[in-house]
Design a protein around this motif. Structure first.
Motif, PDB file in Angstrom:
ATOM      1  N   LEU A 122       0.827  -1.207   0.000  1.00 43.44           N
ATOM      2  CA  LEU A 122       0.000   0.000   0.000  1.00 43.44           C
ATOM      3  C   LEU A 122       0.865   1.261   0.000  1.00 43.44           C
ATOM      4  N   GLY A 123       1.939   1.246   0.771  1.00 42.44           N
ATOM      5  CA  GLY A 123       2.844   2.396   0.810  1.00 42.44           C
ATOM      6  C   GLY A 123       3.487   2.662  -0.538  1.00 42.44           C
ATOM      7  N   THR A 124       3.881   1.592  -1.234  1.00 40.81           N
ATOM      8  CA  THR A 124       4.517   1.748  -2.539  1.00 40.81           C
ATOM      9  C   THR A 124       3.510   2.213  -3.587  1.00 40.81           C
ATOM     10  N   LEU A 125       2.291   1.677  -3.548  1.00 34.27           N
ATOM     11  CA  LEU A 125       1.254   2.133  -4.484  1.00 34.27           C
ATOM     12  C   LEU A 125       0.924   3.601  -4.234  1.00 34.27           C
ATOM     13  N   ASN A 126       0.870   4.010  -2.980  1.00 36.95           N
ATOM     14  CA  ASN A 126       0.655   5.428  -2.667  1.00 36.95           C
ATOM     15  C   ASN A 126       1.809   6.275  -3.185  1.00 36.95           C
ATOM     16  N   HIS A 127       3.040   5.793  -3.029  1.00 32.73           N
ATOM     17  CA  HIS A 127       4.192   6.552  -3.517  1.00 32.73           C
ATOM     18  C   HIS A 127       4.090   6.801  -5.021  1.00 32.73           C
TER      19      HIS A 127
ATOM     20  N   ASP B 156       6.656   9.795   0.741  1.00 29.30           N
ATOM     21  CA  ASP B 156       6.098   8.605   1.399  1.00 29.30           C
ATOM     22  C   ASP B 156       4.711   8.873   1.995  1.00 29.30           C
ATOM     23  N   GLN B 157       4.098   9.952   1.573  1.00 29.39           N
ATOM     24  CA  GLN B 157       2.766  10.306   2.068  1.00 29.39           C
ATOM     25  C   GLN B 157       1.743   9.239   1.694  1.00 29.39           C
ATOM     26  N   ILE B 158       0.915   8.873   2.632  1.00 28.49           N
ATOM     27  CA  ILE B 158      -0.185   7.945   2.371  1.00 28.49           C
ATOM     28  C   ILE B 158      -1.413   8.804   2.045  1.00 28.49           C
ATOM     29  N   LEU B 159      -1.761   8.852   0.781  1.00 28.50           N
ATOM     30  CA  LEU B 159      -2.916   9.627   0.336  1.00 28.50           C
ATOM     31  C   LEU B 159      -4.217   8.886   0.618  1.00 28.50           C
ATOM     32  N   PHE B 160      -4.163   7.558   0.499  1.00 25.33           N
ATOM     33  CA  PHE B 160      -5.342   6.717   0.684  1.00 25.33           C
ATOM     34  C   PHE B 160      -4.957   5.478   1.465  1.00 25.33           C
ATOM     35  N   GLU B 161      -5.578   5.280   2.615  1.00 24.52           N
ATOM     36  CA  GLU B 161      -5.367   4.075   3.428  1.00 24.52           C
ATOM     37  C   GLU B 161      -6.132   2.893   2.848  1.00 24.52           C
ATOM     38  N   ASP B 162      -7.187   3.183   2.107  1.00 26.65           N
ATOM     39  CA  ASP B 162      -8.086   2.177   1.561  1.00 26.65           C
ATOM     40  C   ASP B 162      -7.722   1.886   0.105  1.00 26.65           C
ATOM     41  N   LEU B 163      -7.466   0.616  -0.217  1.00 28.37           N
ATOM     42  CA  LEU B 163      -7.078   0.248  -1.581  1.00 28.37           C
ATOM     43  C   LEU B 163      -8.161   0.625  -2.586  1.00 28.37           C
ATOM     44  N   GLY B 164      -9.421   0.494  -2.238  1.00 25.67           N
ATOM     45  CA  GLY B 164     -10.501   0.827  -3.163  1.00 25.67           C
ATOM     46  C   GLY B 164     -10.474   2.284  -3.583  1.00 25.67           C
TER      47      GLY B 164
ATOM     48  N   HIS C 255       8.798   1.276  -9.716  1.00 24.96           N
ATOM     49  CA  HIS C 255       8.089   0.975  -8.468  1.00 24.96           C
ATOM     50  C   HIS C 255       7.006  -0.083  -8.636  1.00 24.96           C
ATOM     51  N   ARG C 256       6.410  -0.179  -9.817  1.00 31.44           N
ATOM     52  CA  ARG C 256       5.466  -1.291 -10.040  1.00 31.44           C
ATOM     53  C   ARG C 256       6.209  -2.623 -10.005  1.00 31.44           C
TER      54      ARG C 256
END
Length: 180
Positions: free
Chosen positions: A45-50, A85-93, A150-151
């Motif tokens: 989740l952190g990497t997808l947010n990045h 490294d900001q988490i914009l969305f905690e929820d994957l959806g 990153h993907r």
């Protein structure tokens, strides 16, 4: 193939791969997605947010290009990320919904570029305030390369969690050509 056509291919590849990665990530629980796996951005989740943060930072820079003035307004109105490294969305959806929207913005932006636009030098400041002046085409190439990098990390983390993303090669998206 022109430079713009290469970028259109990369934009389509980006959208295709993001769909695959998010579908694969959706097979994991929220706790598995947030689990620190020792990656640079900690978790899947952190990497997808990045990736979304970095895309937002770059797209907001790109909208300052003379060819984008007056268009691309919805991207210009996005909040500026405060850290990589900001988490914009905690929820994957919710993150996935935003990712789908961003990918459409990227495809639209690339489709509106002209070949001559790519030779302009873009002036910008990085997140630490350091100024830079770089050729637009090189920055666009970096933009797509960063996503792929990153993907690849996310694909590895998913594989380690027992989830197969499937084929990830750009080669899958390159059309066959007739021989001359």
């Amino acid at each position: 193939m022109s430079l713009k056509e290469h970028f259109q291919l990369l934009a389509a590849y980006n959208q295709w791969m993001n769909a695959k990665v998010y579908e694969a990530a959706g097979r994991l629980s929220a706790s598995e997605l947030a689990k620190d796996r020792g990656a640079f951005f900690g978790s899947i989740l952190g990497t997808l947010n990045h990736i979304v943060v970095a895309d937002t930072v770059w797209l907001k820079r790109f909208v300052t290009h003379p060819s984008c003035v007056g268009s691309f307004q919805s991207v210009a109105e996005l909040d500026n990320p405060t850290s990589l490294d900001q988490i914009l969305f905690e929820d994957l959806g919710r993150l996935k919904e935003h990712r789908i929207w961003l990918d459409r913005q990227i495809i639209d932006w690339i489709s509106q570029l002209f070949e001559g636009d790519l030779n302009v030098v873009l002036s910008y400041h990085n997140m630490k305030g350091v100024s830079a002046n770089k050729r637009y085409s090189s920055l666009v190439l970096h933009f797509f390369n960063h996503q792929t990098h990153h993907r690849g990390q996310v694909s590895t983390l998913l594989s380690q969690a027992g989830v197969d993303v499937g084929v990830t090669d750009l080669l899958e998206r390159i059309p066959d050509e007739t021989q001359v």
